[in-house]
Each structure stands twice: as structure tokens, then as C-alpha cells.
Design a protein around this motif. Structure first.
Motif, mmCIF file in Angstrom:
data_model
loop_
_atom_site.group_PDB
_atom_site.id
_atom_site.type_symbol
_atom_site.label_atom_id
_atom_site.label_comp_id
_atom_site.label_asym_id
_atom_site.label_seq_id
_atom_site.Cartn_x
_atom_site.Cartn_y
_atom_site.Cartn_z
ATOM 1 N N ASP A 165 0.804 -1.215 0.000
ATOM 2 C CA ASP A 165 0.000 0.000 0.000
ATOM 3 C C ASP A 165 0.843 1.274 0.000
ATOM 4 N N SER A 166 2.128 1.144 -0.338
ATOM 5 C CA SER A 166 3.013 2.307 -0.348
ATOM 6 C C SER A 166 2.922 3.066 -1.671
ATOM 7 N N LYS A 167 3.454 4.304 -1.687
ATOM 8 C CA LYS A 167 3.469 5.111 -2.907
ATOM 9 C C LYS A 167 4.351 4.473 -3.970
ATOM 10 N N MET A 168 5.446 3.833 -3.511
ATOM 11 C CA MET A 168 6.324 3.143 -4.461
ATOM 12 C C MET A 168 5.585 2.002 -5.137
ATOM 13 N N ALA A 169 4.780 1.264 -4.353
ATOM 14 C CA ALA A 169 4.009 0.154 -4.912
ATOM 15 C C ALA A 169 3.028 0.658 -5.958
ATOM 16 N N ALA A 170 2.390 1.801 -5.691
ATOM 17 C CA ALA A 170 1.420 2.363 -6.636
ATOM 18 C C ALA A 170 2.096 2.671 -7.974
ATOM 19 N N LYS A 171 3.325 3.208 -7.911
ATOM 20 C CA LYS A 171 4.062 3.515 -9.139
ATOM 21 C C LYS A 171 4.445 2.238 -9.892
ATOM 22 N N ILE A 172 4.828 1.217 -9.111
ATOM 23 C CA ILE A 172 5.213 -0.058 -9.737
ATOM 24 C C ILE A 172 4.014 -0.730 -10.380
ATOM 25 N N PHE A 173 2.885 -0.790 -9.626
ATOM 26 C CA PHE A 173 1.704 -1.481 -10.141
ATOM 27 C C PHE A 173 1.020 -0.726 -11.280
ATOM 28 N N LYS A 174 1.386 0.521 -11.458
ATOM 29 C CA LYS A 174 0.847 1.285 -12.583
ATOM 30 C C LYS A 174 1.384 0.735 -13.897
ATOM 31 N N LYS A 175 2.596 0.157 -13.832
ATOM 32 C CA LYS A 175 3.224 -0.395 -15.033
ATOM 33 C C LYS A 175 3.279 -1.920 -15.033
ATOM 34 N N CYS A 176 3.368 -2.497 -13.844
ATOM 35 C CA CYS A 176 3.544 -3.949 -13.739
ATOM 36 C C CYS A 176 2.506 -4.560 -12.815
ATOM 37 N N GLN A 177 1.985 -5.725 -13.205
ATOM 38 C CA GLN A 177 1.002 -6.445 -12.412
ATOM 39 C C GLN A 177 1.563 -7.807 -12.010
ATOM 40 N N GLN A 178 0.764 -8.548 -11.244
ATOM 41 C CA GLN A 178 1.147 -9.888 -10.780
ATOM 42 C C GLN A 178 1.650 -10.749 -11.937
ATOM 43 N N ASP A 179 2.816 -11.368 -11.751
ATOM 44 C CA ASP A 179 3.457 -12.306 -12.685
ATOM 45 C C ASP A 179 4.105 -11.642 -13.896
ATOM 46 N N ASP A 180 3.950 -10.320 -14.060
ATOM 47 C CA ASP A 180 4.649 -9.635 -15.145
ATOM 48 C C ASP A 180 6.151 -9.677 -14.890
#
Length: 215
Positions: A165-180
Motif C-alpha cells: 500500500d506504499s506510494k512506491m508500490a502504486a508507481k510499480i503497479f501502474k506499469k507492472c502487475q502480478q506475474d509480469d
């Protein structure tokens, strides 16, 4: 003399019943003590189960930011938490369940979610340079967790974790999802024996391969 023998006989009989009761109680418990397990096999995903002599049990999760109690109460097989998580013990293994059925794909391989019960210390070993910040670039598979997520190096090298739930996670999940398959660079606080650790500052994230299932 007869009265003394009667008292001794009654005492011995009571002791036998007591020993038997203890044996029966222990027979219902797979073990007494603490065992650790990890369904996902990654960092920040370890768990432990403690079973006490009185039949009570505690299940904990060990993330990158600390530990949390998933279940605390009477031991049964299988165990159900208030949040709907379920576990089943068989021999020296533990299974993850949903609605009484064994989960699958915890390791991304489509196989049942099962882990060996091992050791007495669920926390990962600490690296010799633990706590130090270092620059890291990891190319690997994104793993999402409720509390912690991470990236697992595709070449078997050190991975890294971050709070979901961190801001870094939000930036990562904006481009990458589970198993990518993604490439993440940043400053990492070394926390694990293999040299991996917790992402402290995200520098860049790049999608290498989109593994989103096609429906």
C-alpha cells in the motif's frame, strides 16, 4: 495394611488415568512448539504456527515491516481465521485452503499450495551487511501480497520487497502487475541473507513482459 494397599492402588490408578489423558491430548496435536512455513517461497512471505500443550495455537505472518497475528485460538485441523484464511496440517506439511478446498498456484506453477513445516525460527537470516543501503536493479517476476509485495529475480539472484500500500508500490503497479516480468531499480535496505532487501527508494520501473492472462 489392606487400607494402605488400597490407597496405593487408587493412587496408581489415578496416575494411569492422568497419563492416559495427557497422551490422548497430545495425540490430537501434530506437534508442540513452533514451526515455520512459506507457501510462496519468497522474502517477506514467511509464516509460523505455534501449538501449545493446552491446545491453543497462534499463526503469524512475517513481512518486511514486522510480524502480524493471523490466528489465535484453539487448535483444530483445519484452522479457520476470522478473516477467512484456512490452514490444514498433514504430517510434516501445511496446506492453504479456501472454503475447505486446497488452494493452487501460490508459486505460480498451478500446483497445490503446500509448504514443509520446518525449523523453529520463521524470520529470515540476516545478511552480514544488514541495514545498509545499496543500489540494486532486479529483473524478475512481480509477486503481489496483501501486506507485502516484491520482485523475484528471474536468474535466481537477490530479490526485493516493498509494502503493497506504499506510494512506491502504486508507481510499480501502474506499469507492472502480478506475474509480469519487470525491471526495477532503486535503493534497497539489505535485510536478507542472499543480499536482497526492502526497497527504500524507487528510481525506475520498466515492464519487460506482460503476463496478464488473456480472457
Amino acid at each position: 495394611m489392606k487400607k494402605t494397599n488400597l490407597i496405593i492402588s487408587i493412587s496408581l490408578l489415578a496416575a494411569c488415568f492422568l497419563v492416559n489423558d495427557v497422551a490422548i491430548a497430545r495425540g490430537k496435536l501434530p506437534f508442540i512448539g513452533t514451526k515455520s512455513f512459506n507457501f510462496s517461497g519468497g522474502t517477506g512471505t514467511g509464516e509460523s504456527i505455534t501449538i501449545n500443550k493446552n491446545g491453543s495455537a497462534i499463526i503469524k505472518h512475517y513481512g518486511t515491516s514486522g510480524s502480524s497475528v493471523l490466528y489465535k485460538g484453539k487448535f483444530s485441523n483445519h484452522i479457520k481465521s476470522k478473516d477467512g484464511e484456512e490452514w490444514l496440517l498433514k504430517g510434516d506439511k501445511i496446506y492453504s485452503l479456501t472454503n475447505g478446498k486446497i488452494d493452487k498456484d501460490c508459486m505460480g506453477d498451478g500446483k497445490p499450495c503446500v509448504s514443509d513445516l520446518y525449523g523453529d525460527d520463521p524470520t529470515p537470516p540476516v545478511a552480514s551487511d544488514a541495514g545498509k543501503l545499496k543500489k540494486m536493479t532486479v529483473t524478475g517476476k512481480i509477486l503481489y501480497g496483501t501486506l507485502d509485495s516484491g520482485i523475484e529475480d528471474i536468474n535466481g539472484g537477490p530479490g526485493l520487497t516493498f509494502l503493497s500500500d506504499s506510494k512506491m508500490a502504486a508507481k510499480i503497479f501502474k506499469k507492472c502487475q502480478q506475474d509480469d516480468i519487470c525491471k526495477i531499480s532503486g535503493l534497497v535496505k539489505v535485510s536478507y541473507d542472499d543480499g536482497g532487501g526492502v526497497l527504500s527508494k524507487l528510481v525506475s520501473v520498466k515492464l519487460i513482459k506482460d503476463n496478464t492472462p488473456a480472457y
